[in-house]
Design an enzyme around this catalytic site. Structure first.
Site, PDB file in Angstrom:
ATOM      1  CB  CYS A  44      -0.963   0.061   1.170  1.00 38.86           C
ATOM      2  SG  CYS A  44      -1.900  -1.442   1.391  1.00 38.86           S
ATOM      3  N   GLY A  72       0.847  -0.510  -4.866  1.00 37.67           N
ATOM      4  CA  GLY A  72      -0.331  -1.360  -4.752  1.00 37.67           C
ATOM      5  C   GLY A  72      -1.235  -1.186  -5.943  1.00 37.67           C
ATOM      6  CG  ASN A 145       2.435   0.937   3.771  1.00 35.02           C
ATOM      7  OD1 ASN A 145       2.337  -0.255   3.495  1.00 35.02           O
ATOM      8  ND2 ASN A 145       3.554   1.612   3.599  1.00 35.02           N
ATOM      9  N   GLY A 146       1.090  -1.258   6.134  1.00 39.08           N
ATOM     10  CA  GLY A 146       1.898  -1.984   7.108  1.00 39.08           C
ATOM     11  C   GLY A 146       1.343  -3.335   7.467  1.00 39.08           C
ATOM     12  CB  CYS A 281      11.489  -1.714   4.830  1.00 38.94           C
ATOM     13  SG  CYS A 281      11.603  -2.929   3.511  1.00 38.94           S
ATOM     14  CE1 TYR A 287      10.611  -4.714  -7.970  1.00 38.25           C
ATOM     15  CE2 TYR A 287       9.199  -4.887  -6.028  1.00 38.25           C
ATOM     16  CZ  TYR A 287       9.373  -4.975  -7.396  1.00 38.25           C
ATOM     17  OH  TYR A 287       8.321  -5.318  -8.196  1.00 38.25           O
ATOM     18  CG  ASP A 390      16.635  -8.498 -11.269  1.00 35.82           C
ATOM     19  OD1 ASP A 390      16.174  -7.361 -11.026  1.00 35.82           O
ATOM     20  OD2 ASP A 390      15.911  -9.486 -11.489  1.00 35.82           O
ATOM     21  CG  ASP A 391      15.370  -5.781  -7.576  1.00 34.70           C
ATOM     22  OD1 ASP A 391      14.784  -6.279  -6.617  1.00 34.70           O
ATOM     23  OD2 ASP A 391      14.903  -5.810  -8.731  1.00 34.70           O
ATOM     24  CB  CYS A 427       8.832  -9.508   4.800  1.00 36.13           C
ATOM     25  SG  CYS A 427       8.401  -7.905   5.479  1.00 36.13           S
ATOM     26  CB  CYS A 478      14.006  -3.700   8.874  1.00 36.73           C
ATOM     27  SG  CYS A 478      13.459  -5.430   8.892  1.00 36.73           S
ATOM     28  CB  CYS A 481      13.842 -10.413   3.929  1.00 37.62           C
ATOM     29  SG  CYS A 481      14.309  -8.792   3.356  1.00 37.62           S
TER      30      CYS A 481
HETATM   31  S1  SF4 Z   1      12.015  -8.136   6.600  1.00 36.21           S
HETATM   32 FE1  SF4 Z   1      12.909  -7.368   4.663  1.00 36.21          FE
HETATM   33  S2  SF4 Z   1      11.178  -6.713   3.396  1.00 36.21           S
HETATM   34 FE2  SF4 Z   1      10.435  -6.932   5.523  1.00 36.21          FE
HETATM   35  S3  SF4 Z   1      10.617  -4.896   6.433  1.00 36.21           S
HETATM   36 FE3  SF4 Z   1      12.505  -5.990   6.932  1.00 36.21          FE
HETATM   37  S4  SF4 Z   1      13.916  -5.474   5.230  1.00 36.21           S
HETATM   38 FE4  SF4 Z   1      11.850  -4.926   4.570  1.00 36.21          FE
END
Ligand code: SF4
Length: 494
Positions: A44, A72, A145-146, A281, A287, A390-391, A427, A478, A481
């Site tokens: 979102c 989104g 959003n979240g 994030c 991306y 690529d990312d 995530c 963060c 992932c």
């Molecule tokens: S886990 Fe990965 S995709 Fe999710 S908020 Fe953390 S950095 Fe972003």
């Protein structure tokens, strides 16, 4: 002709309109009508404005939602405050599919909030936002959003007290909590502070009451949210590109744990308690965000360019041409080319007219979707050693098909360079990814993945280098992932 429903004063009014949609083709605007089948997807985009200058707030919100469409594509909505009464319109679909000029003309007011939805529950109208509720103190609308990690526990507590819900969504839960706390609070801001003590996870939301616009960002700042100004009016948005789209000026990012209250042309800030450890994030830079956005002080474009440069330094390769996977790898590929001195070219074409409805879940359909979506440019590729940037690699389906295409087009070698670290863990904060067993990097070694993809080499940017790419960022990140270490306990139950 088709039927749509405009909600006004809680009255359902049926409005007939054609699909002409402001005379704009569905492919116009920043979003091309397609999305990547093998990428993490966001959940979102939000926008809000309280005008002190007689702006057409619905029209501005419509433009802002266009700029946020990449966040989104499953639904869109706008709510306006019409002299103390909140009216709204929302539906499933892309922004230009949902709105037309007749609908926007009905949405008059001094304040507006908007929303573009990403959901896995495609086609379910109940999920489309903004949500609009009536409670003891009046009406409020919310764009959110979240993802909260303690929704089930909080919901159960409320249900045991007799609360009823129409959806399983976080915004409805948050609105319900605000309504309950408002009874014992002096104002809605005080109620929001109490709600923020209860909810755990990643979130940013904008709330419109009958006289205020309130923007809230989670205490870790996992989700982006920024503040801008248009003439004398304040704006909030998920990304600065939405502020640019309406001709506004970015003032600053909303701080982690901050509540910004806008009333008339005054702005107040309430800073709630935060741990001091911020965790935006990192995938916003890799991306999710639009490349012309600035988030927490850093340029998304510069971050992607830097990632490509650092990748070329970390993992150089002898090659004749650098190409990017459209569109997500293009800027990093340019960075790789500039750093390595290997010429940059367009080796792949992307079909920009593949609609959302074409893409269905399931492996065989995904592979077909990739073939329909991309094709190699033989004259650029033939006889060359190619670096394809690529990312990220999530399932690997897209990358494998692209490598195959490049080799079929005559590439002598295909070297894959990924401008982020291996994506190994799910995530929990609203970025939709497959479960661990479908994340190729969580199951296979780098060499195994290289062989599965049919590439001549495969390298990922190290996490250490990736964290250097948002140049000038005033926040922590963060990286859950990539590391499996999240900024909070994701098993959190209360
Ligand atoms: S886990 Fe990965 S995709 Fe999710 S908020 Fe953390 S950095 Fe972003």
């Amino acid at each position: 002709m088709q039927e749509k429903v405009v909600m006004m004063d809680n009255t359902l009014k049926t409005l007939r309109h054609t699909n002409k949609l402001n005379d704009m083709p569905a492919s116009a605007g920043p979003f091309d009508g397609t999305f990547d089948v093998d990428k993490p997807r966001d959940a979102c985009g939000i926008f809000g404005i309280l005008s002190c200058d007689n702006h057409d707030v619905a029209q501005l919100t419509y433009y802002a939602l266009f700029a946020l469409q990449h966040r989104g594509q499953e639904g869109a909505g706008i709510a306006v405050n019409d002299s103390g009464t909140i009216i709204y319109y929302k539906d499933t679909g892309l922004v230009p599919e949902v709105f037309n000029s007749t609908i926007l003309e009905h949405l008059k007011g001094r304040a507006a909030i908007g929303h573009v939805l990403y959901t896995t529950d495609i086609g379910n109208r109940e999920n489309v936002q903004p949500i609009v509720v009536k409670y003891k103190s009046g009406q409020m609308a919310m764009s959110y959003n979240g993802n909260l990690i303690n929704t089930p526990v909080l919901r159960q507590k409320l249900e045991e007290k007799g609360a009823i819900f129409q959806t399983n969504n976080d915004p409805e839960l948050i609105a319900s909590l605000i309504s309950i706390y408002r009874i014992t609070s002096n104002d809605i801001e005080e109620a929001i502070v109490k709600v923020m003590e209860d909810i755990k996870g990643a979130y940013s939301f904008v709330l419109m009451t009958q006289n205020k616009l309130i923007a809230v960002r989670d205490p870790f700042g996992i989700k982006p949210l920024c503040l801008g100004k248009l003439d004398n009016s304040y704006i909030v948005a998920s990304e600065s590109s939405a502020i640019d789209a309406v001709g506004g000026k970015l003032l600053r990012d909303i701080n982690p744990g901050e509540i910004v209250v806008i009333q008339e042309n005054e702005l107040r800030s309430i800073q709630t308690e935060v741990s001091g450890k911020t965790a935006l994030c990192i995938f916003e830079f890799v991306y999710t965000a639009r490349q012309d956005s600035y988030i927490d002080g850093a340029s998304v474009y510069q971050a992607r360019l830097e990632a490509g440069k650092l990748l070329a330094i970390e993992y150089p390769v002898d090659a004749d041409l650098v190409i990017g996977a459209p569109d997500s790898g293009l800027i990093a590929a340019l960075g790789f080319s500039r750093q390595s001195g290997i010429p940059y070219g367009s080796g792949l074409i992307k079909n920009r007219y593949v609609g959302r409805t074409f893409i269905k879940p399931g492996q065989s359909q995904r592979e077909m979707a990739v073939r329909i979506k991309f094709n190699a440019i033989k004259s650029e590729i033939e006889g060359k050693r190619i670096v394809m940037v690529d990312d990220s690699i999530v399932r690997g389906t897209t990358t494998k098909s692209i490598v195959h295409m490049l080799k079929q087009a005559g590439a002598k070698e295909v070297h894959i360079r990924i401008s982020s670290a291996p994506y190994r863990f799910p995530c929990y904060f609203g970025i939709d990814t497959p479960s661990s067993e479908h994340l190729v990097a969580s199951t296979y070694t780098k060499d195994e993945i290289r062989d599965m993809l049919g590439a001549d080499s495969l390298e990922y940017l190290s996490l250490e280098e990736l964290l250097k790419t948002p140049i000038g960022a005033k926040c922590g990140f963060c990286c859950g992932c990539f590391t499996g270490k999240y900024p909070m306990d994701v098993r959190c139950e209360g």
